[in-house]
Design a protein around this motif. Structure first.
Motif, PDB file in Angstrom:
ATOM      1  N   ASN A 154       7.512   9.777   7.273  1.00  0.00           N
ATOM      2  CA  ASN A 154       7.185  11.200   7.144  1.00  0.00           C
ATOM      3  C   ASN A 154       6.448  11.475   5.836  1.00  0.00           C
ATOM      4  O   ASN A 154       5.439  12.209   5.814  1.00  0.00           O
ATOM      5  CB  ASN A 154       8.471  12.034   7.216  1.00  0.00           C
ATOM      6  N   ILE A 155       6.936  10.892   4.744  1.00  0.00           N
ATOM      7  CA  ILE A 155       6.282  11.110   3.444  1.00  0.00           C
ATOM      8  C   ILE A 155       4.887  10.503   3.430  1.00  0.00           C
ATOM      9  O   ILE A 155       3.919  11.137   2.983  1.00  0.00           O
ATOM     10  CB  ILE A 155       7.143  10.506   2.305  1.00  0.00           C
ATOM     11  N   ILE A 156       4.761   9.275   3.942  1.00  0.00           N
ATOM     12  CA  ILE A 156       3.462   8.596   3.950  1.00  0.00           C
ATOM     13  C   ILE A 156       2.432   9.387   4.752  1.00  0.00           C
ATOM     14  O   ILE A 156       1.254   9.463   4.383  1.00  0.00           O
ATOM     15  CB  ILE A 156       3.613   7.163   4.509  1.00  0.00           C
ATOM     16  N   GLU A 200     -11.028   1.945  -0.378  1.00  0.00           N
ATOM     17  CA  GLU A 200     -12.348   2.546  -0.170  1.00  0.00           C
ATOM     18  C   GLU A 200     -12.610   3.720  -1.108  1.00  0.00           C
ATOM     19  O   GLU A 200     -13.722   4.250  -1.147  1.00  0.00           O
ATOM     20  CB  GLU A 200     -12.481   3.002   1.285  1.00  0.00           C
ATOM     21  N   ASP A 201     -11.606   4.127  -1.873  1.00  0.00           N
ATOM     22  CA  ASP A 201     -11.766   5.253  -2.796  1.00  0.00           C
ATOM     23  C   ASP A 201     -12.693   4.878  -3.953  1.00  0.00           C
ATOM     24  O   ASP A 201     -12.749   3.718  -4.375  1.00  0.00           O
ATOM     25  CB  ASP A 201     -10.392   5.673  -3.339  1.00  0.00           C
ATOM     26  N   GLU A 202     -13.422   5.860  -4.476  1.00  0.00           N
ATOM     27  CA  GLU A 202     -14.326   5.610  -5.596  1.00  0.00           C
ATOM     28  C   GLU A 202     -13.567   5.374  -6.898  1.00  0.00           C
ATOM     29  O   GLU A 202     -14.105   4.781  -7.834  1.00  0.00           O
ATOM     30  CB  GLU A 202     -15.296   6.778  -5.766  1.00  0.00           C
ATOM     31  N   ASP A 203     -12.342   5.859  -6.968  1.00  0.00           N
ATOM     32  CA  ASP A 203     -11.520   5.668  -8.160  1.00  0.00           C
ATOM     33  C   ASP A 203     -11.128   4.196  -8.278  1.00  0.00           C
ATOM     34  O   ASP A 203     -10.448   3.647  -7.410  1.00  0.00           O
ATOM     35  CB  ASP A 203     -10.262   6.544  -8.068  1.00  0.00           C
ATOM     36  N   ALA A 212       5.816  -1.237  12.412  1.00  0.00           N
ATOM     37  CA  ALA A 212       5.135   0.057  12.578  1.00  0.00           C
ATOM     38  C   ALA A 212       4.797   0.680  11.225  1.00  0.00           C
ATOM     39  O   ALA A 212       3.668   1.129  10.997  1.00  0.00           O
ATOM     40  CB  ALA A 212       6.008   1.007  13.405  1.00  0.00           C
ATOM     41  N   ILE A 213       5.776   0.707  10.316  1.00  0.00           N
ATOM     42  CA  ILE A 213       5.519   1.321   9.013  1.00  0.00           C
ATOM     43  C   ILE A 213       4.629   0.422   8.154  1.00  0.00           C
ATOM     44  O   ILE A 213       3.894   0.910   7.285  1.00  0.00           O
ATOM     45  CB  ILE A 213       6.850   1.668   8.294  1.00  0.00           C
ATOM     46  N   VAL A 214       4.663  -0.877   8.399  1.00  0.00           N
ATOM     47  CA  VAL A 214       3.754  -1.791   7.693  1.00  0.00           C
ATOM     48  C   VAL A 214       2.310  -1.491   8.077  1.00  0.00           C
ATOM     49  O   VAL A 214       1.423  -1.391   7.211  1.00  0.00           O
ATOM     50  CB  VAL A 214       4.097  -3.270   8.023  1.00  0.00           C
ATOM     51  N   LYS A 218      -3.151   3.382   5.193  1.00  0.00           N
ATOM     52  CA  LYS A 218      -3.240   4.227   3.992  1.00  0.00           C
ATOM     53  C   LYS A 218      -3.849   3.444   2.825  1.00  0.00           C
ATOM     54  O   LYS A 218      -4.615   3.995   2.029  1.00  0.00           O
ATOM     55  CB  LYS A 218      -1.860   4.752   3.609  1.00  0.00           C
ATOM     56  N   LEU A 219      -3.507   2.151   2.739  1.00  0.00           N
ATOM     57  CA  LEU A 219      -4.074   1.328   1.673  1.00  0.00           C
ATOM     58  C   LEU A 219      -5.576   1.159   1.841  1.00  0.00           C
ATOM     59  O   LEU A 219      -6.310   1.006   0.860  1.00  0.00           O
ATOM     60  CB  LEU A 219      -3.397  -0.047   1.652  1.00  0.00           C
TER      61      LEU A 219
END
Length: 492
Positions: free
Chosen positions: A255-257, A296-299, A282-284, A290-291
């Motif tokens: 839920n948090i993820i 892929e983030d510019e940060d 499933a959560i993996v 999400k990873l």
């Protein structure tokens, strides 16, 4: 006579940059006079301690004034008392003898009706706490944890951690009171208790396993992101000790993820999954998705953290991570060297017999444009993935020898010893590849560029040594008519 204020001191330092030592010596002499004068008011002495504190922060010693600081700490006025406590926090250490004189003063201020005076004393104790102070004041601090003022309660809870460090015997008798604060009516006090227990649990999580139900309850009811991060971190440390806990955490962490916009909390949840909940596929998979956003983030910081967490998943679920191999290999083009190294670390876990040649081809392309230490690391990684588990992923040793020869011919190659060892190991151990291998060694020996390079480069000389030794050892694989050319190359 008018005493200099802190503002005057700062202005004087700025205007005497070339004569700073002389100016400071003069100021310290004036401060000594202000502190030792019997007719000086508490305000003058407090002002003197304030100036000394500033000089201490610039690197000048004020240990000689420790007794005067105690005097200012005992002032009845809050403004002067605050300066005294600041001076003590900055200058006192375990070897300061007058610290013992502070015990009764702390007890007195702990019982003050003014909560900010109590807060001052607690803050100072956190900075100058010694074994003796911790032993003598622990009962007073435990009492303050039950104060009806939330401001005092939360500070008392936090300082308990410093007391536990200095006086570990205090932990067992005072822990029940600390545990009560996890259900405090004030959120900030609960947050402080969570913080203290999390820090304690880092050293020995097993001792705090019994608190798992209470922390699980907090996980499901609190909306404070900072507190959630600490709770998730603690539960993550407990998961390897209690497998059933991981199963219980799947739903709340999922839920948090899925819902949190806070990157810090999201990463902590993913990290917890990667270290203690990898059996829940499933959560993996959700975490890996999400990873992907992190990488892929510019940060650059988020990208690095994403690759770091993928490394944890790689140990248990290499196939899940391998689904993102294209994205990971793209990170080898990143300008940040740490990100390139982290991506390269993931390559080992993605190798299979089917994709080895494709991945090595990509790594070879990067070797051509790489420089310095990263180039050396790239070559080491190519050799590592090919030779892992007795060359288990290599389907064609002719191909591998060709790769080694290409690496050998690259100018400025510093991995000569490793390439030499691989050439000798493969050709000696794999009989079927010897004809091709000896032919390739002859080509190296007759290569004018390699010969020229070996005269000035130790790495190239190592490779030429291996080539010559192998050709001599397996001379019966030489083709008819090639003996003369080979001998010329060897003699040269």
């Amino acid at each position: 006579m008018f005493e200099k204020t802190l503002s005057d001191l700062v202005k004087g330092l700025r205007s005497n940059k070339r004569r700073e030592s002389e100016f400071v010596s003069k100021c310290i002499a004036e401060i000594k006079d202000e502190l030792s004068g019997k007719d000086k008011s508490q305000q003058v002495k407090a002002n003197a301690v304030l100036k000394l504190t500033y000089l201490q922060m610039l690197g000048y010693d004020m240990s000689w004034a420790s007794f005067y600081i105690v005097e200012v700490m005992s002032s009845p006025g809050f403004a002067q008392k605050r300066i005294g406590y600041l001076g003590a926090s900055v200058s006192y250490n375990d070897d300061t003898e007058v610290v013992l004189l502070c015990t009764n003063m702390f007890k007195k201020d702990f019982s003050s009706s003014q909560q900010y005076e109590v807060g001052l004393a607690i803050n100072c104790l956190a900075n100058i706490c010694t074994t003796d102070l911790a032993r003598d004041l622990v009962s007073d601090v435990v009492t303050l944890m039950g104060s009806n003022r939330a401001y005092v309660r939360k500070k008392a809870v936090l300082v308990m951690y410093k007391i536990f460090l200095k006086f570990p015997d205090a932990l067992r008798p005072s822990f029940p009171k600390l545990k009560e604060k996890l259900e405090d009516r004030d959120t900030s006090a609960v947050s402080c208790a969570v913080n203290v227990i999390c820090e304690l649990a880092r050293k020995n999580p097993q001792n705090y396993l019994a608190l798992a139900p209470l922390f699980f309850k907090l996980l499901t009811v609190t909306a404070n992101n900072w507190m959630l991060i600490k709770i998730v971190k603690l539960l993550g440390a407990l998961c390897p000790l209690e497998p059933r806990l991981g199963k219980k955490l799947v739903e709340p962490l999922t839920n948090i993820i899925q819902t949190t916009p806070a990157k810090s909390l999201l990463y902590e949840c993913i990290h917890t999954v990667s270290v203690g909940m990898t059996q829940h596929l499933a959560i993996v998979q959700l975490s890996m998705e999400k990873l992907k956003g992190f990488v892929e983030d510019e940060d650059q910081n988020l990208k690095y953290l994403g690759l770091l967490a993928m490394g944890n998943f790689m140990k248990v679920h290499p196939r899940v991570v391998s689904e993102h191999k294209i994205m990971i290999l793209k990170c080898l083009d990143d300008e940040d060297t740490t990100i390139k190294h982290r991506a390269l670390d993931l390559v080992s876990g993605m190798i299979t017999r089917k994709n080895l040649q494709d991945i090595v081809r990509i790594l070879m392309d990067h070797v051509t444009g790489a420089e310095g230490a990263f180039r050396t690391t790239l070559v080491d990684k190519i050799i590592e993935v090919c030779s892992a588990n007795g060359y288990a992923a290599v389907t064609s040793f002719e191909w591998y020898i060709s790769i080694l020869c290409k690496l050998a011919r690259m100018p400025g190659m510093s991995n000569g010893r490793q390439i030499k060892q691989q050439l000798m190991d493969v050709i000696i151990r794999v009989k079927m590849v010897r004809p091709f291998g000896i032919k390739s060694m002859i080509e190296l020996l007759e290569d004018d560029e390699m010969f020229s390079q070996s005269s000035r480069d130790v790495a190239a000389a190592e490779i030429m040594y291996a080539s010559a030794w192998l050709v001599g050892e397996f001379a019966h694989f030489l083709e008819d008519g090639s003996h003369t050319g080979v001998m010329k190359a060897l003699l040269s």
